[in-house]
Design a protein around this motif. Structure first.
Motif, PDB file in Angstrom:
ATOM      1  N   UNK A 453       0.827  -1.203   0.000  1.00  0.00           N
ATOM      2  CA  UNK A 453       0.000   0.000   0.000  1.00  0.00           C
ATOM      3  C   UNK A 453       0.864   1.257   0.000  1.00  0.00           C
ATOM      4  N   UNK A 454       1.972   1.206   0.727  1.00  0.00           N
ATOM      5  CA  UNK A 454       2.900   2.341   0.690  1.00  0.00           C
ATOM      6  C   UNK A 454       3.513   2.487  -0.700  1.00  0.00           C
ATOM      7  N   UNK A 455       3.850   1.363  -1.305  1.00  0.00           N
ATOM      8  CA  UNK A 455       4.415   1.400  -2.663  1.00  0.00           C
ATOM      9  C   UNK A 455       3.422   2.034  -3.643  1.00  0.00           C
ATOM     10  N   UNK A 456       2.169   1.694  -3.505  1.00  0.00           N
ATOM     11  CA  UNK A 456       1.151   2.265  -4.391  1.00  0.00           C
ATOM     12  C   UNK A 456       1.050   3.771  -4.195  1.00  0.00           C
ATOM     13  N   UNK A 457       1.134   4.227  -2.945  1.00  0.00           N
ATOM     14  CA  UNK A 457       1.123   5.670  -2.688  1.00  0.00           C
ATOM     15  C   UNK A 457       2.325   6.349  -3.337  1.00  0.00           C
ATOM     16  N   UNK A 458       3.490   5.743  -3.182  1.00  0.00           N
ATOM     17  CA  UNK A 458       4.709   6.336  -3.738  1.00  0.00           C
ATOM     18  C   UNK A 458       4.639   6.424  -5.261  1.00  0.00           C
ATOM     19  N   UNK A 459       4.016   5.441  -5.867  1.00  0.00           N
ATOM     20  CA  UNK A 459       3.897   5.428  -7.327  1.00  0.00           C
ATOM     21  C   UNK A 459       2.853   6.415  -7.845  1.00  0.00           C
ATOM     22  N   UNK A 460       2.023   6.921  -6.953  1.00  0.00           N
ATOM     23  CA  UNK A 460       0.928   7.791  -7.377  1.00  0.00           C
ATOM     24  C   UNK A 460       0.870   9.053  -6.517  1.00  0.00           C
ATOM     25  N   UNK A 461       1.848   9.940  -6.690  1.00  0.00           N
ATOM     26  CA  UNK A 461       1.835  11.182  -5.906  1.00  0.00           C
ATOM     27  C   UNK A 461       0.630  12.034  -6.273  1.00  0.00           C
ATOM     28  N   UNK A 462       0.210  12.931  -5.386  1.00  0.00           N
ATOM     29  CA  UNK A 462      -0.945  13.789  -5.684  1.00  0.00           C
ATOM     30  C   UNK A 462      -0.644  14.758  -6.825  1.00  0.00           C
ATOM     31  N   UNK A 463      -1.701  15.235  -7.437  1.00  0.00           N
ATOM     32  CA  UNK A 463      -1.547  16.201  -8.542  1.00  0.00           C
ATOM     33  C   UNK A 463      -0.939  17.492  -8.062  1.00  0.00           C
ATOM     34  N   UNK A 464      -1.313  17.915  -6.850  1.00  0.00           N
ATOM     35  CA  UNK A 464      -0.783  19.148  -6.288  1.00  0.00           C
ATOM     36  C   UNK A 464       0.032  18.795  -5.053  1.00  0.00           C
ATOM     37  N   UNK A 465       1.185  19.407  -4.922  1.00  0.00           N
ATOM     38  CA  UNK A 465       2.053  19.161  -3.772  1.00  0.00           C
ATOM     39  C   UNK A 465       1.477  19.903  -2.574  1.00  0.00           C
ATOM     40  N   UNK A 466       1.255  19.166  -1.464  1.00  0.00           N
ATOM     41  CA  UNK A 466       0.774  19.784  -0.235  1.00  0.00           C
ATOM     42  C   UNK A 466       1.805  19.607   0.848  1.00  0.00           C
ATOM     43  N   UNK A 467       1.711  20.431   1.863  1.00  0.00           N
ATOM     44  CA  UNK A 467       2.687  20.376   2.952  1.00  0.00           C
ATOM     45  C   UNK A 467       1.986  19.975   4.241  1.00  0.00           C
TER      46      UNK A 467
END
Length: 467
Positions: A453-467
């Protein structure tokens, strides 16, 4: 529970709470409710049965007192395992899977050691302690009474390059954090002392320093750990009294400091009369280099514990001073808390002197290494710092992710991990990274699923960078 009460509470003579308790008891006896099954919240079951919450709560209390149920704060009420005078190894090994059964989340905040037999051995040692001489439970601790325990610690640490070491040099502490505080109490002088730490380091260093009313200043680090050039720069501008480092396993980056770099640190420390405090609590395998206490016997302090090798639950650690300062460190402990409780010290002596314990520690290390390999297999395509005998990995996030946003996204997936911000000084800058600790309390399949699940998140960053 729907199979127990398809519609409403059956009618019967007697108080309703006894009927609720009897129904649950029969369901457990008939295996309709298995060990680990979670019961509905009190108000939910009361609403479904059209009775008062107090009636359900009383039934739950009766069954909890009987040992059929167990209540866990914040998590709910579960069917308890069957009672047994002596828990066998099978159940003892199941204890570390409790989160796997009851909790939808996977905590990767801090390392959780797999049970490789230490639970059963601790229980065995507790039984021996319970039969000890009554004086163990009635008398104030004395230094002479602790000598067998201290000698056992010397034997336990015999494979570490610590320099000359005898039982008189060992001070027993309540875990590694207590050991750090104790060393700082012994070292620091003046109304506003100052200590140095790496820019990115274990938050306990900062908290221990602040507890001693010390200013904490960060020093730059590189791939080998603390930077001696920047350390010298800071020392020329301040009057720091100590530097706190973890050269074997740097937390959180996993960096190992080689011998040449350690020698450079010692040289700078000697020029500025700086004490070196080495925290060795995260090392699970053999030490790869001499400790600072061996390299600089006049100024090297060593703190370690059994928290990452056997268990953190006992809160047992060891602080070791330079030979000429052993008396000072011992007095800090005696004036502060007299020493470990004697039953706890005896338990630890029995545990560390048992011939099975070293093999258990090796088995724990090997098992945690399996979790590391699963993490590396899933996340190895990214920039990852890891070692097979280090119970965490340090992940540099790819473009499109910020540490805080990734941590929040992981939490929405039921995975808790630590952002680099948690290891930075309050006014310092943190890299775009996270620390992922190994959790030996969950099954390997479930841990692997979390990594995917972490790998899937890493492969699919959000469209907009948030902090």
């Amino acid at each position: 529970m729907d199979t127990i009460w398809p519609e409403a509470l059956p009618t019967s003579k007697g108080p309703k709470y006894t009927l609720v308790a009897d129904t649950i008891r029969k369901a457990i006896d008939n295996n309709m409710l298995e060990v680990g099954a979670k019961l509905p919240p009190v108000r939910e079951l009361a609403y479904r049965l059209q009775i008062t919450p107090g009636t359900v709560a009383r039934a739950y209390t009766i069954l909890t007192d009987e040992g059929l149920l167990q209540a866990e704060v914040g998590r709910g009420t579960f069917v308890a395992p069957p009672k047994s005078p002596i828990l066998d190894d099978v159940w003892a090994r199941q204890l570390h899977l409790r989160d796997d059964k009851y909790n939808a989340n996977v905590s990767l905040f801090s390392p959780r050691l797999a049970d490789m037999g230490q639970v059963a051995l601790i229980r065995e040692c507790l039984q021996k302690v319970s039969k000890a001489d009554p004086g163990l439970f009635l008398n104030y601790p004395t230094r002479d009474a602790y000598q067998p325990m201290r000698q056992t610690v010397v034997d336990w640490l015999s494979d570490l390059p610590l320099g000359a070491l005898s039982h008189d040099d060992i001070v027993l502490t309540h875990g590694g954090q207590n050991g750090l505080c104790l060393v700082f109490q012994t070292i620091l002088r003046g109304t506003k002392p100052l200590i140095l730490i790496e820019d990115l380091s274990y938050a306990g260093f900062r908290r221990a320093g602040e507890l001693m009313r010390a200013d904490v200043v960060g020093v730059k680090m590189d791939k080998w750990g603390i930077d001696p050039t920047d350390m010298e720069r800071v020392l020329r501008q301040t009057q720091a009294q100590a530097v706190c480092v973890s050269p074997e396993v740097q937390n959180p980056t996993g960096v190992h400091t080689p011998l040449e770099r350690r020698q450079e640190i010692v040289e700078v420390a000697r020029r500025f009369d700086l004490q070196i405090v080495e925290d060795d609590c995260y090392r699970m395998g053999a030490a790869r280099e001499p400790s600072y206490r061996a390299l600089a016997p006049e100024r090297g302090w060593h703190v370690t514990s059994i928290s990452k090798t056997l268990t953190p639950a006992l809160r047992v650690g060891f602080a070791i001073a330079p030979r000429e300062r052993s008396g000072d460190l011992r007095r800090s402990a005696e004036y502060g808390y007299f020493g470990l409780a004697q039953p706890l010290a005896e338990l630890t002596r029995l545990l560390l002197s048992d011939p099975r314990t070293r093999q258990i520690a090796k088995d724990v290390r090997a098992k945690m290494g399996e979790y590391v390999r699963v993490a590396v297999n899933a996340l190895g395509g990214f920039e990852l710092n890891w070692a097979p005998d280090v119970p965490f990995v340090w992940l540099h996030l790819p473009s499109g992710w910020r540490a805080a946003a990734f941590s929040r996204a992981a939490e929405r997936e039921g995975i808790q991990l630590r952002s680099a911000d948690e290891f930075a000084l309050r006014d310092g800058r943190a890299p775009n990274a996270v620390r992922i600790a190994m959790n030996g309390h969950v099954s390997m399949d479930r841990f692997e699923d979390a990594m995917q699940r972490l790998r899937k998140l890493l492969d699919n960053p959000p469209e907009q960078i948030s902090v």
